[in-house]
Design a protein around this motif. Structure first.
Motif, PDB file in Angstrom:
ATOM      1  N   HIS A  27      95.334  76.036  45.289  1.00 21.90           N
ATOM      2  CA  HIS A  27      94.193  76.529  46.048  1.00 21.90           C
ATOM      3  C   HIS A  27      94.005  75.695  47.309  1.00 21.90           C
ATOM      4  CE1 HIS A  27      93.338  78.956  42.581  1.00 21.90           C
ATOM      5  NE2 HIS A  27      93.304  77.880  41.813  1.00 21.90           N
ATOM      6  N   ASN A  28      93.666  76.387  48.388  1.00 21.01           N
ATOM      7  CA  ASN A  28      93.494  75.732  49.679  1.00 21.01           C
ATOM      8  C   ASN A  28      92.127  75.047  49.720  1.00 21.01           C
ATOM      9  OD1 ASN A  28      93.279  75.015  52.330  1.00 21.01           O
ATOM     10  ND2 ASN A  28      94.079  76.944  53.135  1.00 21.01           N
ATOM     11  N   MET A  83      93.307  67.982  42.020  1.00 15.93           N
ATOM     12  CA  MET A  83      93.907  68.825  40.979  1.00 15.93           C
ATOM     13  C   MET A  83      93.851  70.295  41.388  1.00 15.93           C
ATOM     14  SD  MET A  83      95.491  68.463  38.215  1.00 15.93           S
ATOM     15  CE  MET A  83      96.472  69.941  38.179  1.00 15.93           C
ATOM     16  N   VAL A  84      92.716  70.710  41.938  1.00 16.63           N
ATOM     17  CA  VAL A  84      92.575  72.109  42.349  1.00 16.63           C
ATOM     18  C   VAL A  84      93.631  72.449  43.406  1.00 16.63           C
ATOM     19  CG1 VAL A  84      91.044  73.795  43.414  1.00 16.63           C
ATOM     20  CG2 VAL A  84      90.137  72.177  41.758  1.00 16.63           C
ATOM     21  N   ALA A  85      93.854  71.532  44.325  1.00 14.44           N
ATOM     22  CA  ALA A  85      94.851  71.783  45.374  1.00 14.44           C
ATOM     23  C   ALA A  85      96.240  71.936  44.760  1.00 14.44           C
ATOM     24  CB  ALA A  85      94.841  70.640  46.384  1.00 14.44           C
ATOM     25  N   LEU A 115      84.277  79.540  40.592  1.00 17.92           N
ATOM     26  CA  LEU A 115      84.887  78.524  39.729  1.00 17.92           C
ATOM     27  C   LEU A 115      85.729  77.567  40.558  1.00 17.92           C
ATOM     28  CD1 LEU A 115      86.050  80.640  36.653  1.00 17.92           C
ATOM     29  CD2 LEU A 115      83.994  79.248  36.890  1.00 17.92           C
ATOM     30  N   ILE A 116      86.447  78.125  41.535  1.00 16.58           N
ATOM     31  CA  ILE A 116      87.269  77.269  42.393  1.00 16.58           C
ATOM     32  C   ILE A 116      86.375  76.284  43.140  1.00 16.58           C
ATOM     33  CG2 ILE A 116      88.814  77.248  44.395  1.00 16.58           C
ATOM     34  CD1 ILE A 116      89.900  79.950  43.408  1.00 16.58           C
ATOM     35  N   ARG A 151      85.741  84.042  40.208  1.00 13.77           N
ATOM     36  CA  ARG A 151      86.847  83.098  40.313  1.00 13.77           C
ATOM     37  C   ARG A 151      86.637  82.171  41.514  1.00 13.77           C
ATOM     38  NH1 ARG A 151      92.679  82.315  40.106  1.00 13.77           N
ATOM     39  NH2 ARG A 151      93.137  82.656  42.289  1.00 13.77           N
ATOM     40  N   GLN A 170      83.355  75.200  42.192  1.00 12.87           N
ATOM     41  CA  GLN A 170      82.847  74.211  41.235  1.00 12.87           C
ATOM     42  C   GLN A 170      83.883  73.134  40.957  1.00 12.87           C
ATOM     43  OE1 GLN A 170      80.943  75.171  37.507  1.00 12.87           O
ATOM     44  NE2 GLN A 170      80.630  77.273  38.167  1.00 12.87           N
ATOM     45  N   ALA A 171      85.115  73.572  40.681  1.00 11.44           N
ATOM     46  CA  ALA A 171      86.160  72.607  40.328  1.00 11.44           C
ATOM     47  C   ALA A 171      86.515  71.735  41.528  1.00 11.44           C
ATOM     48  CB  ALA A 171      87.391  73.332  39.802  1.00 11.44           C
ATOM     49  N   LEU A 194      96.992  73.082  42.007  1.00  7.70           N
ATOM     50  CA  LEU A 194      97.130  74.362  41.302  1.00  7.70           C
ATOM     51  C   LEU A 194      97.345  75.497  42.301  1.00  7.70           C
ATOM     52  CD1 LEU A 194      94.425  74.022  38.508  1.00  7.70           C
ATOM     53  CD2 LEU A 194      96.898  73.933  38.238  1.00  7.70           C
ATOM     54  N   HIS A 237      87.099  67.822  41.258  1.00  8.22           N
ATOM     55  CA  HIS A 237      88.530  67.490  41.133  1.00  8.22           C
ATOM     56  C   HIS A 237      89.329  68.114  42.272  1.00  8.22           C
ATOM     57  CE1 HIS A 237      86.838  67.197  37.088  1.00  8.22           C
ATOM     58  NE2 HIS A 237      87.839  66.432  36.748  1.00  8.22           N
ATOM     59  N   THR A 247      78.946  80.944  39.149  1.00  9.55           N
ATOM     60  CA  THR A 247      79.280  80.849  37.732  1.00  9.55           C
ATOM     61  C   THR A 247      80.082  82.034  37.219  1.00  9.55           C
ATOM     62  OG1 THR A 247      77.150  81.826  37.192  1.00  9.55           O
ATOM     63  CG2 THR A 247      77.287  79.426  37.138  1.00  9.55           C
TER      64      THR A 247
END
Ligand SMILES: Nc1ncnc2c1ncn2[C@@H]1O[C@H](COP(=O)(O)OP(=O)(O)OP(=O)(O)O)[C@@H](O)[C@H]1O
Ligand SMILES: [Mg+2]
Lengths: 316, 231
Positions: free
Chosen positions: A184-185, A178-180, A167-168, A164, A170-171, A182, A175, A161
Motif C-alpha cells: 500500500h502506498n 508493515m502496511v507499505a 482499515l488501511i 478497506r 487505521q493500520a 504489503l 504500522h 471501520t
C-alpha cells in the motif's frame, strides 16, 4: 436555573462537536507525523472565508460542500509538496514548517479579505428559532451545526471501520512500514488523511463562521483551545479527543452562562469569605470572566495527574 | 528469479551489509542462515526497500534497488517480518484483507485457501489479531503476505519461540507454499527445518555471505558450522 443547565448542555454539545471536528483531524495527523500541525486551525479559518466568498456567489448550500473540498485539496497539496519534503529533516523542521504555513495563511487572509471581520451570515433558511423553552429560544442554526457535525462523524467512523480504505488508514497510523511492505502506498494514505483532516476543519469553519465570527484572528482563538483538547484527551487518541472536546465544550459554555462570582462559588463549597482587600478583587471576578482560561486550567490539572492525557499512551 | 549482487546497506553511519550476493530460482526454498546480528534481517529488509541499500537487486528482469517498498511489493515480492508484526486491533479477517493488493484480480490464494491451510484462523476470523497465540500470529503474518499473491516470499525467523510441534507444522506449510510455485527465501538461525526443506542454503557472517551450497554440503562442512553457526 433549569434553563441555564439545559441551554448550556445544548450549546456545549454544539461547541464540543465543533471542537471535535478540529481535534479529530489534528490528532489523526499527529498520529501519523508525530508532530502537532500548528496550521490546523488555519484551515478552519480558510473554510470560513472560502464559504463566505462562495456563499455570496453560489449560495450557502453549495458553499457548504465546495469550501471544504477546496480546503481539503489545498491541505493535500501542502502535505505532498511541503511537509513530505521537510519530513526528512526531522520533527523540529516539520513543526516550524507548520508554524510557517499558519503565518502565511493568516497573512494571505488579511491580504485578500482585509483585517475587519466579514459579515458572513447565517443563511436565511436557517435563521429562525427552532423551539422555545423556559422563555428562551434555541436557534435552528445551532441545531443544524450539531446535525452536520454528528452526521459527518457517523460517516467518517463508518468509513474508518467498515471499508478497506479505512482499515488501511487505521493500520498505517500504527504500522506504516508493515502496511507499505504489503503493497500500500503509505505516503499517499498520509496525504489523503491530511487532506481529509483539513477538510473537516474547513467544515467546522464553514458552519462556525456565522456564529463565532469570520476574522483573521479566528484561527488563533479556536486553535489554542483545540490544542488544549488534544493534549487533555491524549495526543493521537481519537476517543480522547472526543471526550475532551465535549468536556471542554460544555465546561466553557457553562462557565460563560453562569453569572456568579468566584466568591460565591468558593463560599458554596465552604471556603470562608475573604477578609483582605487583595483577595477581595479576586472574589468579585465572575465565573464568566474566567471562562476563557478554564481550558488551560484543566490542561495543567490533567497534565499534573496524567502526563499522557486522559486516553493517551505517549508522553506529551 | 531473484538475484542480489554486491548489496551494501547502512543504518545511519554504521555499515551493516558489505556486499551480499545471493540468488533464488523459480520454485526454490533457499535459507539464509547465521548467528544473531550478522545482518540476515537487514538483507531481506534491504531487498524489500525498507532499508536504504546500494548494489543490485534483480527480480524477474527488473532492477528493484532504490524503489519504495510498496512498489516492490507490487512487483511480486512478499515479506513476513520477524516480530509477527500483525495489526493487533484489527480482526484476523481484516488483517488478511489488508494483505490483498489488488481487489479486482483474484490471486492464487483466496481467503478460503488460507482458512483451509490454517483451520484455527477460520475459527478466530473475527477476533482481534492481538489476542492470538504466538503460533497463530505467525500463521496470520504468513497468510497475510500470501494473500497478496507474491511470486517470492521472504520469511524472517518463522519458528522463533514456537514449540517443536508448531515448528514442524510451519515447515510442512512452507513446503506446501513452494509446491504452489511460490519461491521462498527463509531466514533462520537454527538448522533444524532449514536443512530439511531447503534446496540451497547461504550462511552469513559479519554482513557478507560466507558459505553457499546444498544442505548436504553444509552438513559436511563442519568448520563452517563451527565458525559461523554454532554458539
Ligand atoms: N534500526 C537499526 N539501527 C541501527 N542498527 C541496527 C538496526 N537494526 C539492526 N541494526 C544492527 O545491524 C546489525 C544486523 O542486524 P540484523 O537485524 O540484520 O541481524 P540478524 O542477522 O537479523 O540477527 P537477529 O535477527 O538475530 O538480531 C546488528 O548489529 C544490529 O545491531
Ligand atoms: Mg533478524
Amino acid at each position: 436555573m433549569e434553563q441555564i443547565v439545559l441551554f448550556s448542555i445544548l450549546n456545549g454539545l454544539v461547541f464540543g462537536m465543533l471542537l471535535f471536528m478540529l481535534s479529530s483531524g489534528l490528532t489523526l495527523i499527529f498520529g501519523m507525523m508525530g508532530v502537532l500541525n500548528f496550521a490546523h486551525a488555519s484551515f478552519y479559518m480558510l473554510g470560513a472565508y472560502f464559504a463566505y466568498t462562495l456563499a455570496s456567489r453560489v449560495g450557502f448550500w453549495p458553499a457548504l460542500v465546495l469550501a471544504p473540498v477546496l480546503v481539503g485539496l489545498l491541505g493535500a497539496l501542502v502535505e505532498r509538496h511541503g511537509l513530505r519534503r521537510v519530513h526528512r529533516f526531522g520533527h523540529v523542521a516539520e513543526l516550524i514548517f507548520t508554524f510557517g504555513v499558519a503565518i502565511v495563511i493568516e497573512e494571505l487572509v488579511q491580504l485578500v479579505w482585509g483585517r475587519p471581520a466579514k459579515s458572513y451570515q447565517v443563511p436565511a433558511a436557517l435563521d429562525f428559532p427552532l423551539f422555545h423553552l423556559f422563555g428562551s429560544a434555541f436557534p435552528a442554526y445551532k441545531a443544524f451545526m450539531l446535525l452536520v457535525s454528528v452526521a459527518i462523524f457517523v460517516f467518517i467512523f463508518a468509513i474508518l471501520t467498515r471499508t478497506r480504505a479505512g482499515l488501511i488508514i487505521q493500520a498505517s497510523l500504527t504500522h506504516p512500514g508493515m502496511v507499505a511492505m504489503l503493497g500500500h502506498n503509505v505516503p499517499r494514505v498520509f496525504m489523503i488523511v491530511f487532506g481529509i483532516g483539513c477538510a473537516l476543519a474547513a467544515v467546522a469553519g464553514v458552519i462556525a463562521g456565522p456564529v463565532l465570527g469570520t476574522f483573521p484572528g479566528m484561527a488563533q482563538v479556536l486553535g489554542s483551545v483545540v490544542f488544549v483538547v488534544v493534549v487533555v484527551g491524549g495526543l493521537g487518541s481519537l476517543s480522547g479527543a472526543f471526550v475532551a472536546s465535549l468536556l471542554i465544550g460544555t465546561l466553557q459554555t457553562f462557565a460563560v452562562a453562569l453569572n456568579v462570582s468566584v466568591g460565591n462559588v468558593l463560599m458554596a463549597v465552604g471556603v470562608p469569605a475573604a477578609a483582605s482587600a487583595a483577595l477581595h478583587d479576586v472574589w468579585k471576578v465572575t465565573v464568566a470572566q474566567v471562562a476563557p482560561i478554564l481550558p488551560y486550567l484543566l490542561l495543567v490539572l490533567v497534565l499534573m495527574i496524567r502526563p499522557t492525557g486522559l486516553f493517551g499512551t505517549r508522553e506529551t | 528469479m531473484l538475484a542480489v549482487s554486491d548489496l551494501h546497506a547502512y543504518y545511519g553511519k554504521s555499515h551493516i551489509l558489505h556486499g551480499v550476493t545471493l540468488r533464488v530460482n523459480e520454485g526454490e526454498i533457499v535459507s539464509l542462515l547465521g548467528r544473531n546480528g550478522v545482518g540476515r534481517s537487514t538483507t531481506i529488509k534491504a531487498i524489500m526497500g525498507d532499508v536504504h541499500a546500494e548494489g543490485s537487486i534483480r527480480f524477474r528482469d527488473e532492477e528493484l534497488c532504490g524503489l519504495p517498498p510498496y512498489v516492490i511489493a507490487h512487483k511480486g515480492l512478499g515479506y513476513v517480518p520477524e516480530n509477527r508484526d500483525i495489526f493487533p486491533t484489527l480482526t484476523v479477517r481484516q488483517n488478511l484483507l489488508l494483505g490483498v493488493k489488488n481487489t479486482r484480480h483474484a490471486g492464487r490464494w483466496s481467503m478460503d485457501d488460507m482458512f483451509r491451510l490454517f483451520p484455527s484462523l477460520r475459527e478466530r476470523a473475527d477476533t482481534p489479531g492481538g489476542v492470538l497465540s504466538g503460533g497463530e500470529q505467525q500463521m496470520l503474518t504468513i497468510c497475510r503476505t500470501l494473500i497478496g499473491d507474491p511470486h517470492l516470499i521472504m520469511i524472517d525467523e518463522p519458528t522463533e519461540g514456537l514449540a517443536p510441534m508448531l515448528v514442524k507444522q510451519v515447515a510442512e506449510m512452507l513446503v506446501r507454499i513452494a509446491e504452489r510455485g511460490v519461491s521462498i527465501l527463509l531466514v533462520e538461525q537454527k538448522l533444524t527445518i532449514a536443512l530439511t526443506i531447503s534446496r540451497r542454503v547461504y550462511v552469513m557472517g559479519h554482513g557478507r555471505v560466507v558459505f553457499e551450497g546444498a544442505p548436504d554440503d553444509l552438513r559436511r562442512a563442519e568448520n563452517v558450522r563451527k565458525e559461523w553457526l554454532e554458539v
